[in-house]
Design a protein around this motif. Structure first.
Motif, PDB file in Angstrom:
ATOM      1  N   ALA A 170       0.833  -1.209   0.000  1.00  0.00           N
ATOM      2  CA  ALA A 170       0.000   0.000   0.000  1.00  0.00           C
ATOM      3  C   ALA A 170       0.862   1.252   0.000  1.00  0.00           C
ATOM      4  CB  ALA A 170      -0.932  -0.013   1.201  1.00  0.00           C
ATOM      5  N   VAL A 171       1.946   1.225   0.762  1.00  0.00           N
ATOM      6  CA  VAL A 171       2.887   2.347   0.774  1.00  0.00           C
ATOM      7  C   VAL A 171       3.470   2.553  -0.615  1.00  0.00           C
ATOM      8  CG1 VAL A 171       5.159   3.103   1.590  1.00  0.00           C
ATOM      9  CG2 VAL A 171       3.492   2.211   3.232  1.00  0.00           C
ATOM     10  N   ASN A 172       3.907   1.480  -1.247  1.00  0.00           N
ATOM     11  CA  ASN A 172       4.569   1.600  -2.550  1.00  0.00           C
ATOM     12  C   ASN A 172       3.615   2.057  -3.646  1.00  0.00           C
ATOM     13  OD1 ASN A 172       7.280   1.050  -1.926  1.00  0.00           O
ATOM     14  ND2 ASN A 172       6.872  -1.152  -1.838  1.00  0.00           N
ATOM     15  N   ARG A 173       2.358   1.620  -3.597  1.00  0.00           N
ATOM     16  CA  ARG A 173       1.390   2.124  -4.575  1.00  0.00           C
ATOM     17  C   ARG A 173       1.181   3.627  -4.389  1.00  0.00           C
ATOM     18  NH1 ARG A 173      -1.002  -3.089  -3.744  1.00  0.00           N
ATOM     19  NH2 ARG A 173      -2.254  -2.326  -1.996  1.00  0.00           N
ATOM     20  N   THR A 174       1.171   4.051  -3.137  1.00  0.00           N
ATOM     21  CA  THR A 174       1.015   5.479  -2.829  1.00  0.00           C
ATOM     22  C   THR A 174       2.236   6.274  -3.265  1.00  0.00           C
ATOM     23  OG1 THR A 174      -0.375   4.899  -0.927  1.00  0.00           O
ATOM     24  CG2 THR A 174       0.566   7.120  -0.962  1.00  0.00           C
ATOM     25  N   PHE A 175       3.401   5.742  -2.968  1.00  0.00           N
ATOM     26  CA  PHE A 175       4.646   6.423  -3.328  1.00  0.00           C
ATOM     27  C   PHE A 175       4.809   6.521  -4.845  1.00  0.00           C
ATOM     28  CE2 PHE A 175       7.838   6.461   0.414  1.00  0.00           C
ATOM     29  CZ  PHE A 175       6.838   6.842   1.297  1.00  0.00           C
ATOM     30  N   ALA A 176       4.430   5.461  -5.554  1.00  0.00           N
ATOM     31  CA  ALA A 176       4.621   5.431  -7.008  1.00  0.00           C
ATOM     32  C   ALA A 176       3.872   6.566  -7.686  1.00  0.00           C
ATOM     33  CB  ALA A 176       4.165   4.086  -7.568  1.00  0.00           C
ATOM     34  N   LEU A 177       2.688   6.902  -7.189  1.00  0.00           N
ATOM     35  CA  LEU A 177       1.896   7.983  -7.783  1.00  0.00           C
ATOM     36  C   LEU A 177       2.546   9.341  -7.592  1.00  0.00           C
ATOM     37  CD1 LEU A 177      -1.697   6.806  -6.756  1.00  0.00           C
ATOM     38  CD2 LEU A 177      -0.658   6.737  -9.045  1.00  0.00           C
ATOM     39  N   ARG A 178       3.457   9.435  -6.633  1.00  0.00           N
ATOM     40  CA  ARG A 178       4.135  10.699  -6.355  1.00  0.00           C
ATOM     41  C   ARG A 178       5.588  10.702  -6.840  1.00  0.00           C
ATOM     42  NH1 ARG A 178       1.997  14.178  -2.583  1.00  0.00           N
ATOM     43  NH2 ARG A 178      -0.164  13.707  -2.048  1.00  0.00           N
ATOM     44  N   GLY A 179       5.990   9.628  -7.485  1.00  0.00           N
ATOM     45  CA  GLY A 179       7.352   9.550  -7.986  1.00  0.00           C
ATOM     46  C   GLY A 179       8.374   9.302  -6.900  1.00  0.00           C
ATOM     47  N   TRP A 180       7.932   8.796  -5.780  1.00  0.00           N
ATOM     48  CA  TRP A 180       8.844   8.482  -4.667  1.00  0.00           C
ATOM     49  C   TRP A 180       9.363   7.062  -4.827  1.00  0.00           C
ATOM     50  CZ3 TRP A 180       4.989  10.556  -0.435  1.00  0.00           C
ATOM     51  CH2 TRP A 180       4.991  11.961  -0.467  1.00  0.00           C
ATOM     52  N   PRO A 181      10.458   6.709  -4.155  1.00  0.00           N
ATOM     53  CA  PRO A 181      11.101   5.413  -4.397  1.00  0.00           C
ATOM     54  C   PRO A 181      10.283   4.225  -3.873  1.00  0.00           C
ATOM     55  CG  PRO A 181      12.143   6.552  -2.563  1.00  0.00           C
ATOM     56  CD  PRO A 181      11.225   7.541  -3.211  1.00  0.00           C
ATOM     57  N   GLU A 182      10.479   3.087  -4.518  1.00  0.00           N
ATOM     58  CA  GLU A 182       9.879   1.848  -4.027  1.00  0.00           C
ATOM     59  C   GLU A 182      10.690   1.348  -2.837  1.00  0.00           C
ATOM     60  OE1 GLU A 182       8.647  -2.628  -5.607  1.00  0.00           O
ATOM     61  OE2 GLU A 182       9.362  -1.088  -7.016  1.00  0.00           O
ATOM     62  N   LEU A 183       9.995   0.870  -1.809  1.00  0.00           N
ATOM     63  CA  LEU A 183      10.651   0.498  -0.562  1.00  0.00           C
ATOM     64  C   LEU A 183      10.569  -1.008  -0.334  1.00  0.00           C
ATOM     65  CD1 LEU A 183       9.159   3.328   1.687  1.00  0.00           C
ATOM     66  CD2 LEU A 183      11.321   3.355   0.421  1.00  0.00           C
ATOM     67  N   GLU A 184      11.598  -1.564   0.273  1.00  0.00           N
ATOM     68  CA  GLU A 184      11.586  -2.971   0.651  1.00  0.00           C
ATOM     69  C   GLU A 184      10.662  -3.174   1.855  1.00  0.00           C
ATOM     70  OE1 GLU A 184      13.027  -5.443  -0.881  1.00  0.00           O
ATOM     71  OE2 GLU A 184      14.039  -4.202  -2.380  1.00  0.00           O
ATOM     72  N   THR A 185      10.054  -4.341   1.924  1.00  0.00           N
ATOM     73  CA  THR A 185       9.144  -4.643   3.032  1.00  0.00           C
ATOM     74  C   THR A 185       9.854  -4.530   4.372  1.00  0.00           C
ATOM     75  OG1 THR A 185       7.767  -6.087   1.672  1.00  0.00           O
ATOM     76  CG2 THR A 185       7.667  -6.422   4.052  1.00  0.00           C
ATOM     77  N   ASP A 186      11.093  -5.011   4.456  1.00  0.00           N
ATOM     78  CA  ASP A 186      11.833  -4.951   5.726  1.00  0.00           C
ATOM     79  C   ASP A 186      12.019  -3.520   6.199  1.00  0.00           C
ATOM     80  OD1 ASP A 186      11.991  -7.671   5.794  1.00  0.00           O
ATOM     81  OD2 ASP A 186      14.097  -7.796   5.175  1.00  0.00           O
ATOM     82  N   TYR A 187      12.230  -2.618   5.257  1.00  0.00           N
ATOM     83  CA  TYR A 187      12.389  -1.205   5.613  1.00  0.00           C
ATOM     84  C   TYR A 187      11.090  -0.657   6.180  1.00  0.00           C
ATOM     85  CZ  TYR A 187      13.090   3.827   5.160  1.00  0.00           C
ATOM     86  OH  TYR A 187      13.168   5.179   5.418  1.00  0.00           O
ATOM     87  N   VAL A 188       9.982  -0.911   5.504  1.00  0.00           N
ATOM     88  CA  VAL A 188       8.676  -0.422   5.964  1.00  0.00           C
ATOM     89  C   VAL A 188       8.339  -1.021   7.328  1.00  0.00           C
ATOM     90  CG1 VAL A 188       6.208  -0.361   5.466  1.00  0.00           C
ATOM     91  CG2 VAL A 188       7.872  -0.063   3.608  1.00  0.00           C
ATOM     92  N   GLU A 189       8.618  -2.297   7.496  1.00  0.00           N
ATOM     93  CA  GLU A 189       8.265  -3.000   8.733  1.00  0.00           C
ATOM     94  C   GLU A 189       8.900  -2.354   9.957  1.00  0.00           C
ATOM     95  OE1 GLU A 189       7.892  -7.609  10.288  1.00  0.00           O
ATOM     96  OE2 GLU A 189       9.259  -7.128   8.638  1.00  0.00           O
ATOM     97  N   ALA A 190      10.082  -1.791   9.782  1.00  0.00           N
ATOM     98  CA  ALA A 190      10.784  -1.179  10.914  1.00  0.00           C
ATOM     99  C   ALA A 190      10.046   0.039  11.469  1.00  0.00           C
ATOM    100  CB  ALA A 190      12.197  -0.779  10.488  1.00  0.00           C
ATOM    101  N   PHE A 191       9.102   0.601  10.712  1.00  0.00           N
ATOM    102  CA  PHE A 191       8.389   1.811  11.139  1.00  0.00           C
ATOM    103  C   PHE A 191       6.960   1.523  11.604  1.00  0.00           C
ATOM    104  CE2 PHE A 191      11.699   3.222   8.243  1.00  0.00           C
ATOM    105  CZ  PHE A 191      12.225   4.335   8.897  1.00  0.00           C
ATOM    106  N   ILE A 192       6.536   0.266  11.544  1.00  0.00           N
ATOM    107  CA  ILE A 192       5.161  -0.098  11.908  1.00  0.00           C
ATOM    108  C   ILE A 192       4.988  -0.084  13.427  1.00  0.00           C
ATOM    109  CG2 ILE A 192       3.453  -1.965  11.848  1.00  0.00           C
ATOM    110  CD1 ILE A 192       4.648  -2.809   9.151  1.00  0.00           C
ATOM    111  N   GLY A 193       3.828   0.356  13.888  1.00  0.00           N
ATOM    112  CA  GLY A 193       3.528   0.245  15.314  1.00  0.00           C
ATOM    113  C   GLY A 193       2.836   1.446  15.914  1.00  0.00           C
ATOM    114  N   ASN A 194       2.970   2.601  15.263  1.00  0.00           N
ATOM    115  CA  ASN A 194       2.409   3.831  15.812  1.00  0.00           C
ATOM    116  C   ASN A 194       1.264   4.393  14.972  1.00  0.00           C
ATOM    117  OD1 ASN A 194       4.154   4.650  18.249  1.00  0.00           O
ATOM    118  ND2 ASN A 194       5.685   4.147  16.697  1.00  0.00           N
ATOM    119  N   GLY A 195       0.689   3.560  14.103  1.00  0.00           N
ATOM    120  CA  GLY A 195      -0.408   4.027  13.261  1.00  0.00           C
ATOM    121  C   GLY A 195       0.084   4.526  11.918  1.00  0.00           C
ATOM    122  N   PRO A 196      -0.823   4.633  10.934  1.00  0.00           N
ATOM    123  CA  PRO A 196      -0.410   4.934   9.564  1.00  0.00           C
ATOM    124  C   PRO A 196       0.150   6.338   9.348  1.00  0.00           C
ATOM    125  CG  PRO A 196      -2.805   4.851   9.736  1.00  0.00           C
ATOM    126  CD  PRO A 196      -2.263   4.332  11.025  1.00  0.00           C
TER     127      PRO A 196
END
Length: 233
Positions: A30-56
């Motif tokens: 979901a993050v990567n689909r959102t980022f792609a529309l803004r021309g932001w980089p695609e992220l690895e799942t492990d990278y995103v996972e490190a930030f999970i826990g405090n809400g979207p």
């Protein structure tokens, strides 16, 4: 916090992401689909996972800040809208249970526990995911972050779930516990004055707790079940 463990617990309340389910692949998608529309980089799942826990919202803000991308309120709000929309369209395509979790939840219910969920995931999305995974029938109450006045680590979130289940709250009255995988979950339980247990998966290995609060699997808690205690007597 130290606490005296009762002979039984009447209920268990769980965190969701990282505790019951590995939802990081769907969150990252979901993050990567959102980022792609803004021309932001695609992220690895492990990278995103490190930030999970405090809400979207915090998830997006922290990643944008870490990546050196715009993270002002307007940008984060727009990204959040896109993220929620993308996640809602694909709530559990890649989400999986951690090993034994589904069987253990059924065993806990059958041992007499009442079950609830306290998660920083948005409420409607939480309900959708529980339904898709067939978990909705196991839980008496499940409250996402936007269904309460304040979300974890504010203890009012956890207390709201307990109140929805009509569980006792307040010092000296608690006969239930909270189960999670992060320091946020631990801080929430401590602030609410309730026993806390941590799972070994998700971020659990990074949480500093005494050995008696560290689970090997959810089934470890069956020994504190009301029906189990009755049978022993």
């Amino acid at each position: 916090m130290t606490f005296a463990r009762p002979a039984t617990y009447s209920a268990l309340i769980f965190d969701l992401d990282g505790t019951l389910i590995n939802s990081a692949p769907d969150i990252a998608a979901a993050v990567n689909r959102t980022f792609a529309l803004r021309g932001w980089p695609e992220l690895e799942t492990d990278y995103v996972e490190a930030f999970i826990g405090n809400g979207p919202r915090r998830l997006l803000y922290d990643m944008l800040s870490d990546l050196g991308l715009p993270c002002d309120d307007a940008t984060v709000t727009a990204a959040l809208d896109g993220y929620i929309r993308n996640y809602t369209e694909h709530p559990a395509d890649r989400t999986r249970f951690y090993d034994h979790v589904l069987d253990d939840l059924v065993a806990l219910r059958d041992a007499g526990f009442r079950l609830g969920i306290c998660t920083n995931k948005p409420h409607a999305l939480t309900q959708s995911i529980l339904e898709v995974l067939g978990l909705d029938v196991l839980f008496e109450a499940a409250l996402g972050a936007d269904a309460v006045p304040a979300c974890k680590p504010d203890p009012r979130h956890l207390i709201a779930v307990a109140e929805a289940m009509r569980l006792p709250v307040g010092e000296g009255a608690v006969n239930w516990a909270y189960v999670g995988d992060t320091a946020v979950d631990q801080a929430t339980a401590d602030a609410a004055g309730v026993p806390f247990f941590v799972v070994p998966w998700g971020g659990g290995s990074l949480v500093d707790v005494p050995a008696h609060q560290r689970l090997s699997r959810l089934a470890d808690l069956v020994q504190f079940g009301p029906r189990t205690a009755t049978a022993v007597e």
